[in-house]
Write an enzyme that holds these catalytic residues in place. Structure first.
Site: not given
Length: 683
Positions: A94, A364
């Site tokens: 680059e 319950s």
């Protein structure tokens, strides 16, 4: 003749004077422009390099299990955390003069500019790494002269205020590598399933190649293009002396093995759990004065991957394809850590978390809370009541309530609290509530961490108040922990993008919310649902799970017309499950009704496989005794239905099961002359 020479010399002097003046003017203009640029840069200051960063979630062992990001998936890493091969490849490809120029490679720029003018386009690029970084941070991808001028201004400012390594690090963390991945760490994890610091030469070349154009050079979508570009990167590295010809040749010949499938599998781990982690993290970070949206957090969670995968696999195995929904979670009762969590059948279809957000009736499953209060107020496992068919009045006699048992049957003889809990007798529960009162029931629910509105109606004893699964599971965990206050949590620690620890779970001495003795007695009572010795006009409620049971469990189920709960624990693991429909639909299908117990028992057995069964160890002040189930007296050979129970020392029975007075009490229900609620068979 002399005049002609004079005129010629005069013209020369005028030319050079004008040229010097022009040069001076140009130099002055250049210096003025440079000074203005410098002044502009100083006034505007260093441009911000801040970018959104993904937050990373780790399991309890420190392995990544997911992430969270706003717009870009990015895991920021320093140069020291990036493979040297990758650093060299990027610079060679680059911007080979990166460490020599001041942000602008004038030779490349001039060449690109000349080509653009000739072609009357803006196609040729000569951007340095700094220029690309500026574009990634501040600008669009549009190719206009205005954008390039703005890019140059940002580049100049960045070179003034930031070190070259800072610029390179920022660039490598902002480049887009396709498939939603920003930065080299995200790309490395996605393509190769490893951190960027571990990338090999050939892998580094592939990553570098992608940066030229993810839509063209992705090894996943365009393997041939990727291979050609990789070879170019390796050639550039060789030409610039970063690698040898031999290294380059080996890297060219080496096969590339992508790990993108593993990434996709990782993305699916515990989505409901991770949502809950982020909710908790937002709260913790805000309390610490930090802004959660800044990102970059590393959040170590309490997730046990084995528990989570076990839960998901078993749920997929046993959940009927009827539209039935589920909430499931497990907690470590030693510290409140949530080790697994499932909030529904399919997160993609519905991210609504039914384990933490849905409020439903526990039925319950609420009875242990009631009996915990009863144990503090005169009851013990051998407290007997006659749970016959009963009509209760309330609201100053203006209303009536007649509870029924699930099979429609009632007792014709007194039964103990131990048996009532094992077979889940509803009349016994309502009579217990009438005895101890609503205030004590409500107080116990609050101490156990249940935020429910407990109205003063008899049915509330049977779990008609709506609650969340996380509240109920945590309540059971508090009992499992010996009656101490535990807070359910999903987070062990949080560190910021700089590695600084912002939050860490601390070990504090827990508050005792109920006595250790009552907690243990209740725990042992909850083992009764698996014991057929309690079978009577109703069967013990956990017998369908007994064939798969290989270790002691304390548990309780709860069923309403619309909901099913089951919560239980060992000394080291609590698990809770809810099943039901999101809409108002009753549970009528047999497969729907059977799912919760099948899932719960298989999860517990699988999650704990490979570990020895853990007994529940009684604390001081509690003793065991073998009793006769029918009378509550000390068991002898003549009494066949025997069971080991634990009671507090003061509640130890004194009479044998053959004692005449106990037999009379047992048989007294026919004449109903004994209406002692409760009475206990001990002196």
């Amino acid at each position: 003749m002399r005049r002609a020479v004079y005129q010629k010399e005069k013209k020369k002097r005028i030319f050079w004077r004008r040229l010097s003046l022009l040069a001076l003017t140009a130099l002055t203009a250049a210096l003025t422009l440079f000074g203005a640029l410098r002044l502009y840069a100083q006034i505007t200051g260093a441009p911000s390099l801040s970018v959104p960063k993904a937050s990373v979630f780790l399991d309890e062992d420190g392995k990544q299990i997911g992430d969270k990001f706003s717009a870009e998936r990015r895991y920021w890493v320093s140069l020291d955390e990036i493979s040297p091969f990758l650093l060299d490849a990027v610079i060679a490809t680059e911007d080979k003069n990166f460490y020599k120029h001041n942000g602008f490679d004038y030779k490349r720029i001039a060449g690109a500019l000349l080509k653009d003018i000739k072609t009357q386009s803006k196609a040729e690029g000569a951007s340095t790494i700094t220029m690309q970084y500026a574009k990634n941070l501040y600008l669009s991808q549009a190719k206009t002269w205005t954008r390039k001028a703005t890019e140059a201004l940002y580049t100049y400012r960045m070179e003034i205020f930031y070190d070259k390594d800072d610029i390179l690090e920022g660039y490598l963390n902002t480049v887009y590598f396709g498939h939603g991945m920003y930065g080299v760490e995200a790309a490395s994890q996605f393509y190769f399933g490893k951190p960027a610091k571990d990338l090999t030469l050939e892998e580094s070349a592939v990553i570098t190649a992608i940066a030229k154009g993810p839509s063209v050079y992705s090894p996943l979508d365009h393997p041939n293009n990727s291979k050609e570009r990789k070879e170019l990167v390796l050639a550039l590295m060789t030409a610039q002396g970063y690698i040898t010809d031999k290294q380059a040749q080996r890297a060219v010949e080496e096969d590339i093995v992508l790990k993108t499938k593993e990434w996709k599998d990782t993305e699916r781990i515990a989505p409901y759990f991770l949502d809950e982690v982020w909710r908790e993290a937002e709260k913790l970070l805000t309390e610490k004065g930090r802004y959660p949206a800044e990102g970059g957090w590393t959040i170590r969670t309490t997730l046990n991957v084995h528990h989570q995968q076990t839960a998901e696999e078993i749920i997929d195995k046993w959940m009927p394809k009827s539209g039935l929904q589920i909430g499931f979670m497990s907690i470590d009762p030693k510290n409140g850590a949530i080790t697994s969590l499932v909030g529904g059948v399919d997160y993609a279809q519905s991210p609504y978390n039914r384990a933490t957000q849905a409020k439903r009736q526990p039925g319950s499953a609420m009875k242990p809370v009631l009996y915990a209060a009863a144990l503090e107020n005169g009851f013990n496992p051998l407290s007997f009541l006659l749970p016959e068919k009963t009509i209760f009045t309330f609201d100053d006699g203006r209303q009536k309530y007649e509870p029924k048992n699930v099979n429609g049957k009632f007792a014709d003889h007194p039964i103990s609290l131990a048996q009532a809990l094992a077979i889940s007798d509803n009349i016994f529960a309502v009579k217990t509530l009438e005895d101890i009162g609503y205030k004590k029931y409500r107080d116990m629910a609050e101490r156990l961490g249940i935020d429910a509105k407990i109205n003063e109606v008899p049915a509330v004893a049977l779990g008609t108040s709506v609650v969340t699964l996380v509240e109920m599971t945590n309540a059971y965990s508090r009992i499992a922990a010996g009656g101490v206050e535990l807070m359910p949590t999903t987070i062990i620690s949080i560190s910021d993008a700089d590695g600084k620890t912002v939050y860490e779970r601390t070990k504090k001495k827990p508050k005792q919310i109920m006595s250790e003795q009552d907690a243990f007695v209740l725990t042992h009572l909850l083992t009764g649902m698996f014991d057929p010795v309690f079978n009577d006009y109703s069967a013990a409620t956990g017998l369908s799970m007994r064939p798969k049971q290989t270790r002691p469990y304390a548990a309780k189920s709860g069923t309403t017309e619309w909901d099913q709960y089951l919560i239980g624990y060992t000394p080291s693991l609590t698990a809770g499950i809810w099943t039901g429909y999101d809409v108002d639909e009753r549970l009528e299908n047999s497969d729907d009704k059977a799912a919760s117990k099948k899932i719960w028992i298989e999860f517990m057995e699988t999650a704990l496989s490979g570990t020895p069964p853990e007994p529940f160890i009684p604390p001081t002040g509690v003793s065991s005794v073998i009793i006769d189930v029918e009378t509550g007296g000390l068991a002898v050979t003549e009494c066949e239905r025997q069971r080991l129970v634990y009671v507090k020392d003061k509640d130890m029975p004194q009479k044998l099961c053959t004692d005449k007075s106990l037999q009379e009490l047992r048989n007294s229900s026919e004449g109903k002359e004994f209406n002692l609620f409760p009475f206990s068979f001990f002196d």
